[in-house]
Write an enzyme that holds these catalytic residues in place. Sequence first.
Site, PDB file in Angstrom:
ATOM      1  N   CYS A  79      42.267  27.820   8.994  1.00 35.54           N
ATOM      2  CA  CYS A  79      42.395  26.974  10.175  1.00 35.54           C
ATOM      3  C   CYS A  79      43.831  26.454  10.314  1.00 35.54           C
ATOM      4  CB  CYS A  79      41.355  25.858  10.148  1.00 35.54           C
ATOM      5  SG  CYS A  79      41.088  25.110  11.786  1.00 35.54           S
ATOM      6  N   HIS A 183      36.788  28.620  10.139  1.00 30.56           N
ATOM      7  CA  HIS A 183      36.478  27.938   8.879  1.00 30.56           C
ATOM      8  C   HIS A 183      35.657  28.878   7.996  1.00 30.56           C
ATOM      9  CE1 HIS A 183      38.091  23.889   9.314  1.00 30.56           C
ATOM     10  NE2 HIS A 183      37.879  24.059  10.610  1.00 30.56           N
ATOM     11  N   GLU A 185      34.820  28.590   4.986  1.00 30.47           N
ATOM     12  CA  GLU A 185      33.870  27.856   4.137  1.00 30.47           C
ATOM     13  C   GLU A 185      32.630  27.394   4.892  1.00 30.47           C
ATOM     14  OE1 GLU A 185      36.234  24.582   6.052  1.00 30.47           O
ATOM     15  OE2 GLU A 185      36.556  26.650   5.454  1.00 30.47           O
TER      16      GLU A 185
END
Length: 206
Positions: A79, A183, A185
Site C-alpha cells: 500500500c 493490502h 495481509e
Amino acid sequence: MIHIVDYDAGNQTSVKRALDHLGVDSVITSDPEDLVRAERIVFPGVGHAHSALETLGKRGLDDALKSAAGQGTPILGICVGCQILLSGSEETDLPCLDLIGGRCLRFRPDDDALKVPHMGWNALKVDRAHPVLRHVRPGDEVYFVHSYYPAPGEERDVLARSRYGVEFAAVIGRRNIVAAQFHVEKSGPVGLKMLGEFARWDGNSC
C-alpha cells in the site's frame, strides 16, 4: 526472519499476524540497523505519504531501506509502502525513495459513481511472471483501500494490474523489490499465498 518496518504507518501488526498464521518468523522494528542486517523486509503502510516520509527520515529508515535494497535484500512493499518506493508522489512534495522509477498518481475518475478512496475487492491481471505471484490465478480478487496508485516509468516494472475507472499497476517490481498497492495481509487466501512465497523468495525476479 522477516523484519517489518515500523514507521507509525498503522498496519504492521496485521502484517505480523498474517505471517504468524503462516508460521513465518517476523519482528516489527524501527531500528535502521535491523533493516540493514535483515534477511527479508516487509515495508507496509497506511495513511499519508508525506507524514510517512517524514517519519522514515527522522528515524533513518529511508537510508536503511536504500542500503538493504542495494545489498539485494528481498523487500515487499504494501500500500503506502508500495507508493513510497517510487521516485515521487502527487500526495507530497517530498522525494520518495526512488528504488523504482515513476510516480504515485491520484485517482480522478470521470464516473461520479466511482468514489475516492477506492475501497473493496478487485480482480488482478498478471502481466509478468514473478515468484511472489506464483499462485495468483486470472480473476483472483484482492483488497484495496487507496486514493493513489503507482505508475512506474517503465512498463517492465508492472507485474500485475487492476481496474478502477482506469487500469492501474497493482503490483510492481524491480530486481529484489516487489510491491503491492493492495493490502496483501487482508486479501484472504490469495494474499496469504503471496506472503508465503515472499518468505521463500531469494530476491531473483525470475
